[in-house]
Design an enzyme around this catalytic site. Structure first.
Site, PDB file in Angstrom:
ATOM      1  N   SER A  26       0.819  -1.201   0.000  1.00  0.00           N
ATOM      2  CA  SER A  26       0.000   0.000   0.000  1.00  0.00           C
ATOM      3  C   SER A  26       0.862   1.263   0.000  1.00  0.00           C
ATOM      4  O   SER A  26       1.838   1.352   0.739  1.00  0.00           O
ATOM      5  CB  SER A  26      -0.890  -0.021   1.239  1.00  0.00           C
ATOM      6  OG  SER A  26      -1.480   1.227   1.417  1.00  0.00           O
ATOM      7  N   THR A  51      -3.794   3.730   0.106  1.00  0.00           N
ATOM      8  CA  THR A  51      -4.896   3.871   1.056  1.00  0.00           C
ATOM      9  C   THR A  51      -5.974   4.820   0.516  1.00  0.00           C
ATOM     10  O   THR A  51      -5.680   5.906   0.040  1.00  0.00           O
ATOM     11  CB  THR A  51      -4.367   4.380   2.412  1.00  0.00           C
ATOM     12  OG1 THR A  51      -3.507   3.379   2.954  1.00  0.00           O
ATOM     13  CG2 THR A  51      -5.510   4.644   3.380  1.00  0.00           C
ATOM     14  N   SER A  75       6.140  11.119   4.287  1.00  0.00           N
ATOM     15  CA  SER A  75       5.026  11.716   5.003  1.00  0.00           C
ATOM     16  C   SER A  75       4.089  12.289   3.951  1.00  0.00           C
ATOM     17  O   SER A  75       3.996  13.489   3.751  1.00  0.00           O
ATOM     18  CB  SER A  75       5.565  12.815   5.917  1.00  0.00           C
ATOM     19  OG  SER A  75       4.500  13.499   6.492  1.00  0.00           O
ATOM     20  N   CYS A 135      -1.092   4.239  10.124  1.00  0.00           N
ATOM     21  CA  CYS A 135      -0.401   5.280   9.375  1.00  0.00           C
ATOM     22  C   CYS A 135       0.192   6.276  10.358  1.00  0.00           C
ATOM     23  O   CYS A 135      -0.532   6.926  11.107  1.00  0.00           O
ATOM     24  CB  CYS A 135      -1.344   5.983   8.420  1.00  0.00           C
ATOM     25  SG  CYS A 135      -0.441   7.036   7.313  1.00  0.00           S
ATOM     26  N   LYS A 168      -3.461  -3.955   8.957  1.00  0.00           N
ATOM     27  CA  LYS A 168      -2.037  -3.599   8.880  1.00  0.00           C
ATOM     28  C   LYS A 168      -1.649  -2.863  10.149  1.00  0.00           C
ATOM     29  O   LYS A 168      -2.227  -1.822  10.480  1.00  0.00           O
ATOM     30  CB  LYS A 168      -1.780  -2.717   7.652  1.00  0.00           C
ATOM     31  CG  LYS A 168      -0.302  -2.444   7.401  1.00  0.00           C
ATOM     32  CD  LYS A 168      -0.083  -1.771   6.054  1.00  0.00           C
ATOM     33  CE  LYS A 168       1.376  -1.711   5.683  1.00  0.00           C
ATOM     34  NZ  LYS A 168       1.584  -1.185   4.323  1.00  0.00           N
ATOM     35  N   ASN A 195       3.770  -1.953   9.081  1.00  0.00           N
ATOM     36  CA  ASN A 195       3.777  -0.653   8.412  1.00  0.00           C
ATOM     37  C   ASN A 195       5.157  -0.004   8.587  1.00  0.00           C
ATOM     38  O   ASN A 195       6.069  -0.614   9.148  1.00  0.00           O
ATOM     39  CB  ASN A 195       2.688   0.241   9.009  1.00  0.00           C
ATOM     40  CG  ASN A 195       2.204   1.290   8.019  1.00  0.00           C
ATOM     41  OD1 ASN A 195       2.988   1.807   7.223  1.00  0.00           O
ATOM     42  ND2 ASN A 195       0.937   1.597   8.053  1.00  0.00           N
ATOM     43  N   GLY A 220      12.034   0.555   3.464  1.00  0.00           N
ATOM     44  CA  GLY A 220      13.219   0.208   2.684  1.00  0.00           C
ATOM     45  C   GLY A 220      14.072  -0.840   3.373  1.00  0.00           C
ATOM     46  O   GLY A 220      13.754  -1.308   4.487  1.00  0.00           O
ATOM     47  N   GLY A 268       7.181  -2.750  -1.251  1.00  0.00           N
ATOM     48  CA  GLY A 268       6.872  -1.322  -1.368  1.00  0.00           C
ATOM     49  C   GLY A 268       7.995  -0.497  -1.946  1.00  0.00           C
ATOM     50  O   GLY A 268       8.086  -0.299  -3.153  1.00  0.00           O
TER      51      GLY A 268
END
Lengths: 311, 257
Positions: A26, A51, A75, A135, A168, A195, A220, A268
């Site tokens: 996501s 999202t 962000s 988040c 998540k 996340n 990462g 991701g």
């Protein structure tokens, strides 16, 4: 004599049949269809969208991203076009790919989560929902840090959802195994671990934050060992399947998550750098399985995680 | 203008030379990709040792050779500048470039600051090669000092008038290039601007004030270059757009800097 039999990568995930365990993560793959010209999307296991919220969101101010050693701080602020706009053109385009579609959902209150899931799960082409409860970019407290609220969101969403619900979670909690169990008990069909990691960076040339919001989410290669640990701990405590997520760049990384207990994975940041890495990862998984003489990827799930550890 | 063909491939470095202190010209063997590139478009270039690819504008594209002009500003460009041979992962061409159609009836004026000269160089070459664009352009080019001025000879070769300013007065007018632009630009001109944010802000202000049409190439930090991470958001005409996908070139009248 059987010569180099091709290992099976097919895997069942919450009742959804996937041709392999590689999903997009996501927030790293837009609405899912935009890169159809660059990579054969139908080779993936499933597509997980960015999202979606009930109303459109314009996101945070610049700068929204900053590079750090072996990773990325972001962000973005959940910029998206909102649920009603998403189910029109983007979802129609995405449906043409022919893969299971999982849509990530966030809200600012229980009601928003519920209304968004009601709209999305009513779409025939959506196979599952992933609740973004973690988040770290919203200025308010994240849902995961409030146990009763976490359970209330999951229970309420489950009442209205017509499709399986993945939750998540944020890795920044005291006990990820306990939180995962709590999500399972509230009715979650799967858990994504994990996340991004709350983090920050400061530019010493300018004496300014590298992100407009000061703090953001770290992803990462640098987060991979921490996310593998989250999967390992949660797997011992729950029965529902886990989506491993965090710093995956190779087929070996995928197997590392699966050995620890992940049933599928989502990629991701690496796909932001090079979209074709998603396809490369799938062929690398096949290669490793062949070398290990493993015929079916399902054998790998939790293979190393059979005994309870003290800590 | 944008091409729909984009590639995520590995290319061989032909050369990577320092053209003046801290500025490098990288040439890579790009095969048929080169013909799909338009002025203002860019590539995400993978640099070993840093996580993200670096967005760099196309400086020139001839036959199968793609050229990039870049300044060493940090770790990534530092590593890139030390690569003399080998291979690079590139993704592109990306984004929307300058609209050349508008040039048919107007005098074209390019305004460059620093390495912003790169995409405008490619624009000047394309304008020079296409028959409908008969007029010669004028380049307004500002830099910190004489040693930061790049490829002036190339613009002169294709018949462009070149006006230069330096902040330290070591060449041309002393001061900012926008001070000269403000006095000279007319509504019969079309502006193409690429450079640092303070320069672009001023160019946009001048263009809006004098009702001059044109295009500004913007720069933002970006992770993916294809619109997926939504890191490079910018306000265009009141709407949130992505610099990488919807730009980097936008109509000047729609830009709010």
């Amino acid at each position: 004599m059987v010569l180099c039999m091709k290992p099976s990568l097919a895997i069942d995930f919450m009742g959804i049949k996937l041709k392999n365990p590689v999903l997009t993560a996501s927030g790293a793959f837009g609405y899912g269809y935009e890169l159809a010209d660059l990579i054969p999307l139908n080779k993936l296991g499933a597509i997980l969208t960015k999202t979606i919220t009930l109303e459109p969101k314009s996101g945070n101010l610049q700068p929204r991203i900053a590079e750090v050693s072996s990773g990325l701080l972001n962000s973005i602020g959940l910029q998206n076009i909102g649920a009603k706009a998403f189910i029109k053109e983007p979802l129609e385009n995405l449906s043409k790919v022919g893969l299971p579609i999982i849509v990530s959902v966030a809200g600012s209150c229980v009601k928003e989560y519920v209304q968004t899931v009601e709209i999305l799960s009513a779409q025939d082409t959506i196979s599952a929902i992933e609740l973004n409860l973690s988040c770290p970019n919203l200025k308010k407290k994240i849902v995961c840090h409030d146990l009763p609220l976490t359970q209330e969101v999951i229970k309420s969403v489950k009442k209205v959802s017509k499709v399986p619900v993945i939750v998540k979670l944020s890795p920044l909690v005291t006990d990820i195994a306990e939180l995962s169990l709590c999500a399972q008990n509230a009715g979650a069909n799967g858990i994504t671990l994990a996340n991004t990691y709350p983090a920050m960076a400061i530019d010493v040339k300018t004496f300014k934050y590298k992100l407009s919001t000061a703090k953001g989410g770290l992803s990462g290669a640098c987060v991979k060992p921490m996310s593998v640990r989250c999967v390992y701990d949660a797997y011992q405590n729950i029965d529902i399947p886990i989506v491993g997520c965090g710093g995956i760049e190779t087929g070996e990384d995928v197997l590392e998550f699966m050995l620890a207990g992940a049933r599928v994975v989502s990629v991701g940041s690496a796909s932001l750098v090079s979209p074709k890495i998603l396809i490369k990862i799938i062929s690398e998984i096949e290669k490793v399985l062949k070398e290990k003489n493993i015929k079916d990827i399902r054998e790998v799930v939790g293979m190393l995680n059979t005994t309870k550890n003290a800590c | 203008m944008c091409t729909l063909k984009r590639f995520d491939i590995t290319c061989k470095i032909i050369s990577n030379k320092e053209v003046c202190t801290n500025y490098f010209e990288l040439k890579i063997k790009a095969g048929s990709i080169a013909k799909y590139c338009l002025p203002g478009q860019f590539f995400m270039i993978g640099v070993p040792g840093v996580f993200l690819r670096r967005p760099i504008s196309v400086y020139d594209s001839k036959k199968s050779v793609l050229s990039f002009l870049y300044k060493v500003v940090g770790k990534g460009t530092g590593i890139l500048s030390r690569m003399r041979s080998g291979q690079l992962q590139i993704l592109g061409p990306l984004g929307k470039g300058y609209d050349l159609e508008i040039c048919k009836d107007l005098n074209y004026v390019a305004v460059a600051g620093g390495t912003g000269i790169a995409s405008l160089h490619f624009l000047a070459i394309k304008l020079g090669k296409n028959k409908p664009y008969k007029k010669k352009g004028t380049l307004y080019y500002g830099a910190r000092s004489k040693k930061d001025l790049l490829c002036l000879d190339k613009f002169k070769e294709i018949g462009w008038k070149v006006v230069v300013s330096t902040e330290d007065g070591s060449k041309g007018y002393k001061g900012y290039i926008t001070d000269i632009l403000e006095k000279k630009v007319k509504d019969s001109d079309v502006l193409f601007a690429c450079g640092p944010m303070p320069m672009l802000k001023k160019v946009v202000q001048i263009a809006k004030g004098k009702k001059v049409k044109g295009f500004a190439s913007l720069e933002e930090k970006m992770a993916c270059g294809v619109g997926n991470c939504q890191g490079c958001a910018v306000n265009i005409n009141g709407a949130i757009k992505m610099t990488c996908k919807d730009g980097p070139v936008f109509k000047i009248e729609e830009v709010n800097l």
